[in-house]
Design a protein around this motif. Structure first.
Motif, PDB file in Angstrom:
ATOM      1  N   ALA A 109     -14.097   7.315  21.386  1.00 19.33           N
ATOM      2  CA  ALA A 109     -14.450   7.079  22.792  1.00 19.33           C
ATOM      3  C   ALA A 109     -15.935   7.285  23.073  1.00 19.33           C
ATOM      4  CB  ALA A 109     -13.614   7.968  23.716  1.00 19.33           C
ATOM      5  N   ARG A 110     -16.779   6.832  22.174  1.00 17.19           N
ATOM      6  CA  ARG A 110     -18.214   6.828  22.455  1.00 17.19           C
ATOM      7  C   ARG A 110     -18.546   5.647  23.369  1.00 17.19           C
ATOM      8  NH1 ARG A 110     -21.215  11.378  20.635  1.00 17.19           N
ATOM      9  NH2 ARG A 110     -20.157  12.166  18.778  1.00 17.19           N
ATOM     10  N   VAL A 111     -19.503   5.838  24.253  1.00 18.59           N
ATOM     11  CA  VAL A 111     -19.910   4.762  25.155  1.00 18.59           C
ATOM     12  C   VAL A 111     -20.836   3.808  24.408  1.00 18.59           C
ATOM     13  CG1 VAL A 111     -21.070   4.184  27.318  1.00 18.59           C
ATOM     14  CG2 VAL A 111     -19.670   6.254  27.163  1.00 18.59           C
ATOM     15  N   LEU A 112     -20.469   2.530  24.392  1.00 19.92           N
ATOM     16  CA  LEU A 112     -21.241   1.490  23.726  1.00 19.92           C
ATOM     17  C   LEU A 112     -21.504   0.357  24.698  1.00 19.92           C
ATOM     18  CD1 LEU A 112     -19.066   1.169  20.466  1.00 19.92           C
ATOM     19  CD2 LEU A 112     -21.229   2.416  20.665  1.00 19.92           C
ATOM     20  N   THR A 113     -22.521  -0.441  24.384  1.00 21.85           N
ATOM     21  CA  THR A 113     -22.628  -1.691  25.115  1.00 21.85           C
ATOM     22  C   THR A 113     -21.462  -2.586  24.692  1.00 21.85           C
ATOM     23  OG1 THR A 113     -23.945  -2.834  23.435  1.00 21.85           O
ATOM     24  CG2 THR A 113     -25.140  -1.488  25.073  1.00 21.85           C
ATOM     25  N   TYR A 114     -21.136  -3.547  25.513  1.00 22.33           N
ATOM     26  CA  TYR A 114     -20.019  -4.436  25.175  1.00 22.33           C
ATOM     27  C   TYR A 114     -20.275  -5.148  23.847  1.00 22.33           C
ATOM     28  CZ  TYR A 114     -16.651  -8.223  25.349  1.00 22.33           C
ATOM     29  OH  TYR A 114     -15.642  -9.109  25.042  1.00 22.33           O
ATOM     30  N   ASP A 115     -21.515  -5.571  23.614  1.00 20.34           N
ATOM     31  CA  ASP A 115     -21.836  -6.264  22.363  1.00 20.34           C
ATOM     32  C   ASP A 115     -21.666  -5.338  21.161  1.00 20.34           C
ATOM     33  OD1 ASP A 115     -22.367  -8.595  23.696  1.00 20.34           O
ATOM     34  OD2 ASP A 115     -24.542  -8.259  23.793  1.00 20.34           O
ATOM     35  N   GLN A 116     -22.067  -4.059  21.308  1.00 19.63           N
ATOM     36  CA  GLN A 116     -21.877  -3.103  20.215  1.00 19.63           C
ATOM     37  C   GLN A 116     -20.388  -2.875  19.942  1.00 19.63           C
ATOM     38  OE1 GLN A 116     -24.073   0.160  21.944  1.00 19.63           O
ATOM     39  NE2 GLN A 116     -25.902  -0.256  20.692  1.00 19.63           N
ATOM     40  N   TRP A 117     -19.619  -2.794  21.004  1.00 20.11           N
ATOM     41  CA  TRP A 117     -18.172  -2.621  20.851  1.00 20.11           C
ATOM     42  C   TRP A 117     -17.562  -3.841  20.169  1.00 20.11           C
ATOM     43  CZ3 TRP A 117     -14.457  -5.704  23.354  1.00 20.11           C
ATOM     44  CH2 TRP A 117     -13.136  -5.293  23.171  1.00 20.11           C
ATOM     45  N   ARG A 118     -17.940  -5.017  20.639  1.00 21.94           N
ATOM     46  CA  ARG A 118     -17.341  -6.242  20.097  1.00 21.94           C
ATOM     47  C   ARG A 118     -17.710  -6.444  18.630  1.00 21.94           C
ATOM     48  NH1 ARG A 118     -14.288  -9.220  18.635  1.00 21.94           N
ATOM     49  NH2 ARG A 118     -13.419 -11.122  19.547  1.00 21.94           N
ATOM     50  N   PHE A 119     -18.880  -5.986  18.221  1.00 21.25           N
ATOM     51  CA  PHE A 119     -19.297  -6.078  16.823  1.00 21.25           C
ATOM     52  C   PHE A 119     -18.347  -5.291  15.917  1.00 21.25           C
ATOM     53  CE2 PHE A 119     -21.854  -4.270  13.300  1.00 21.25           C
ATOM     54  CZ  PHE A 119     -22.169  -5.446  12.642  1.00 21.25           C
ATOM     55  N   ARG A 120     -17.765  -4.215  16.451  1.00 20.46           N
ATOM     56  CA  ARG A 120     -16.868  -3.372  15.667  1.00 20.46           C
ATOM     57  C   ARG A 120     -15.413  -3.827  15.724  1.00 20.46           C
ATOM     58  NH1 ARG A 120     -21.292  -0.693  17.171  1.00 20.46           N
ATOM     59  NH2 ARG A 120     -22.047   1.024  15.841  1.00 20.46           N
ATOM     60  N   ILE A 121     -15.121  -4.750  16.595  1.00 19.37           N
ATOM     61  CA  ILE A 121     -13.772  -5.321  16.668  1.00 19.37           C
ATOM     62  C   ILE A 121     -13.736  -6.526  15.741  1.00 19.37           C
ATOM     63  CG2 ILE A 121     -12.032  -6.313  18.188  1.00 19.37           C
ATOM     64  CD1 ILE A 121     -12.584  -3.354  18.674  1.00 19.37           C
ATOM     65  N   TRP A 122     -13.266  -6.316  14.527  1.00 22.56           N
ATOM     66  CA  TRP A 122     -13.379  -7.324  13.489  1.00 22.56           C
ATOM     67  C   TRP A 122     -12.458  -8.518  13.714  1.00 22.56           C
ATOM     68  CZ3 TRP A 122     -13.787  -4.324   8.172  1.00 22.56           C
ATOM     69  CH2 TRP A 122     -14.957  -3.566   8.190  1.00 22.56           C
ATOM     70  N   PHE A 123     -11.335  -8.286  14.364  1.00 28.70           N
ATOM     71  CA  PHE A 123     -10.362  -9.359  14.569  1.00 28.70           C
ATOM     72  C   PHE A 123      -9.902  -9.354  16.024  1.00 28.70           C
ATOM     73  CE2 PHE A 123      -9.840  -7.623  10.257  1.00 28.70           C
ATOM     74  CZ  PHE A 123     -10.183  -8.737   9.504  1.00 28.70           C
ATOM     75  N   ASP A 124      -9.554 -10.512  16.509  1.00 28.82           N
ATOM     76  CA  ASP A 124      -9.064 -10.599  17.884  1.00 28.82           C
ATOM     77  C   ASP A 124      -7.773  -9.819  18.074  1.00 28.82           C
ATOM     78  OD1 ASP A 124     -11.194 -12.199  18.601  1.00 28.82           O
ATOM     79  OD2 ASP A 124     -10.100 -14.090  18.357  1.00 28.82           O
ATOM     80  N   THR A 125      -7.009  -9.635  17.004  1.00 28.89           N
ATOM     81  CA  THR A 125      -5.762  -8.864  17.120  1.00 28.89           C
ATOM     82  C   THR A 125      -6.022  -7.378  17.327  1.00 28.89           C
ATOM     83  OG1 THR A 125      -5.650  -8.684  14.697  1.00 28.89           O
ATOM     84  CG2 THR A 125      -4.425 -10.493  15.747  1.00 28.89           C
ATOM     85  N   TRP A 126      -7.286  -6.938  17.200  1.00 33.02           N
ATOM     86  CA  TRP A 126      -7.621  -5.547  17.477  1.00 33.02           C
ATOM     87  C   TRP A 126      -7.864  -5.300  18.972  1.00 33.02           C
ATOM     88  CZ3 TRP A 126     -11.398  -3.191  13.298  1.00 33.02           C
ATOM     89  CH2 TRP A 126     -10.797  -3.285  12.039  1.00 33.02           C
ATOM     90  N   ILE A 127      -7.874  -6.336  19.759  1.00 34.25           N
ATOM     91  CA  ILE A 127      -8.157  -6.187  21.192  1.00 34.25           C
ATOM     92  C   ILE A 127      -6.850  -5.932  21.944  1.00 34.25           C
ATOM     93  CG2 ILE A 127      -9.047  -7.319  23.254  1.00 34.25           C
ATOM     94  CD1 ILE A 127     -10.909  -8.904  21.442  1.00 34.25           C
TER      95      ILE A 127
END
Length: 517
Positions: free
Chosen positions: A499-517
């Motif tokens: 639960a670290r605060v990230l920018t949306y782009d930083q968060w999305r970079f770490r979501i490798w697959f759409d099924t992780w959303i």
């Protein structure tokens, strides 16, 4: 302490064959495991109270744990002084602020894991840190246990320390250790039981080497305290979630096969018959009966309570089993209701997944997600994603295949034990998948230590014997590169695990697959 009991006389070469000595100095054997345990503790306790919110199923277990402290059993309704229902554990501050009404609450899982959560609430209060404390503690201790168990299995302090480090770096293990859910406790007690049986294997084989006065069936080996301890641990695993029973069955078979193999290695003429005659009944008592007694004992608060769900169902009832004490019949009826709940649980959930999804990390659970401000961008993200470290989980698939081949070729007991432990945590869920039962990826948490063991044993095969210096150098280089890859993978994912605060782009970079959303 020597593995030999007083008065035993063992031929040293036979004892060394049946139970090789541990490597190096005892201090060094503890130093590496303790260092990686301290490393794991930092990541599990750092900012443990964050997010300061109810994360996923904490809404059930945090309240149930508090009810256990107050009543000995889960309670159905919580209201404030004005009679308003309280659904958020964050506002449960104490007796003067809450009114508990109604009767006992019907819950789907036994109380042992919730008692562990309750210990943290008793020590630190009804706060996120309080209800997550026990999970962090047991998650941390599991790193130490795995490191020491791996060292004993491989006779290598390096491999034992490596196993502890890999477990410390797994993402799902980290999330489960920072959340007040039950799966980390199942994992710990299963691992502890496995470790006790590994120690028992060494102790029993050393005793066998000193008592070879009967070469037809072999001797009796006396009280085996480590196997008894394994039964207690398995009872606590079942007392946390019923899925622990799969490991009772698997480990019961495993310890019998180890006993038979020990007698065969010692030159006993009829090793399987000897194991049946000398070891089977004590093993059944230690693993099955002791675990059952421990399981029932974990319900002590329910037995002592007047508000537990169905506590007095059997009072005054006759019937075929009226000779059984009423509290036990009431508990049996309660369990029949819980079994009906589990077999009929097919509600759809956004984050549900199937067992074949779990090793691939296809559909992890988002335990928590928010879009706060303060990251310096137009949109911020903050998440706790229950996903394993891919460099561990995907490598484990290859390592398990290696161990299967190794076991088929060489019948190595370590490979067989790891495959059996992994299978006990994985394969039974396919039966429930056929019934369309709702399941989640974090149910795989008890499998993680066996995945790590598979990787470490495979790395041991890659390293080879010490006398083959060329192979050793290549193996060490590749193993070191793999460990660095795992470390980098964990470092990348860490912000979305905690639960670290990230920018949306930083968060999305770490979501490798759409099924992780």
């Amino acid at each position: 302490m020597s593995l030999m009991t007083r008065g035993e006389r063992a031929d040293f070469s036979l004892q060394a064959w049946l139970s090789p000595p541990q490597p190096g100095r005892r201090f060094l054997g503890w130093l590496g495991p303790l260092l990686v345990t301290a490393f794991a503790a930092f990541f599990r306790f750092d900012r443990l109270g964050q997010p300061h919110a109810v994360v996923f199923d904490e809404t059930y277990y945090a309240k149930d744990a508090l009810a256990l402290l107050k009543f000995g059993a889960e309670h159905s309704t919580i209201k404030d002084a004005e009679g308003k229902d309280l659904a958020d554990p964050l506002i449960l501050k104490g007796d003067t602020d809450t009114i508990w009404t109604g009767g006992g609450s019907f819950v789907a899982h036994p109380p042992a894991g919730k008692w562990m959560i309750a210990s943290g609430e008793w020590l630190f209060g009804m706060t996120p840190f309080g209800w997550r404390f026990a999970a962090a503690l047991f998650g941390t201790l599991s790193v130490l246990v795995l490191a020491r168990v791996t060292r004993r299995m491989t006779r290598s302090t390096l491999l034992g320390t490596g196993a502890g480090l890999l477990l410390a770096l797994d993402g799902l293990h980290l999330v489960a250790s920072r959340t007040a859910i039950l799966d980390v406790f199942v994992m710990f007690w299963v691992l502890a039981a496995f470790g006790c049986l590994v120690v028992d294997r060494d102790v029993a084989r050393a005793r066998l080497a000193g008592r070879l006065d009967d070469l037809r069936f072999g001797p009796r080996l006396g009280m085996r305290w480590w196997r008894l301890a394994a039964g207690v641990c398995l009872g606590l695993a079942c007392g946390t979630k019923w899925s622990g029973v799969f490991f009772v069955a698997a480990f019961g078979v495993m310890t019998f096969l180890w006993d038979s193999g020990a007698r065969r290695a010692a030159g006993i003429h009829r090793p399987s018959a000897g194991a049946l005659r000398r070891d089977a009944l004590p093993a059944f008592v230690s693993v099955v009966i002791v675990s059952a007694v421990t399981y029932v004992a974990s319900w002590a608060g329910w037995f002592a309570s007047d508000v537990g769900w169905g506590r007095h169902w059997a009072d005054g009832r006759g019937g075929t089993f009226s000779f059984v004490p009423a509290p036990l019949r009431s508990l049996w009826h309660y369990h029949a209701q819980v079994m009906g709940f589990h077999t009929g649980l097919d509600d759809r959930h956004r984050y549900q997944s199937w067992p074949w999804d779990w090793p691939l990390l296809r559909r992890p659970v988002a335990f928590y997600y928010s879009e706060p401000s303060g990251c310096g961008a137009a949109k911020c993200s903050r998440e706790v994603l229950g996903v394993g470290t891919p460099a561990i989980w995907w490598a484990a698939l290859f390592a398990l295949a290696v161990l299967l081949g190794w076991w088929l070729l060489h019948r190595d007991w370590r490979a067989g034990a790891v495959l059996l432990g992994y299978g006990a945590g994985f394969l039974p869920w396919f039966y429930y998948a056929a019934g369309d039962r709702t399941m989640f990826a974090f149910y795989a948490t008890p499998m993680i230590p066996f995945m790590v063991l598979a990787i470490v044993l495979s790395l041991g095969l890659l390293l080879g014997p010490a006398e083959e210096s060329g192979r050793r150098l290549v193996g060490a280089t590749l193993s070191g590169a793999y460990m660095l890859t795992v470390l980098a993978n964990f470092y990348l994912l860490h912000p979305i695990l905690t639960a670290r605060v990230l920018t949306y782009d930083q968060w999305r970079f770490r979501i490798w697959f759409d099924t992780w959303i």
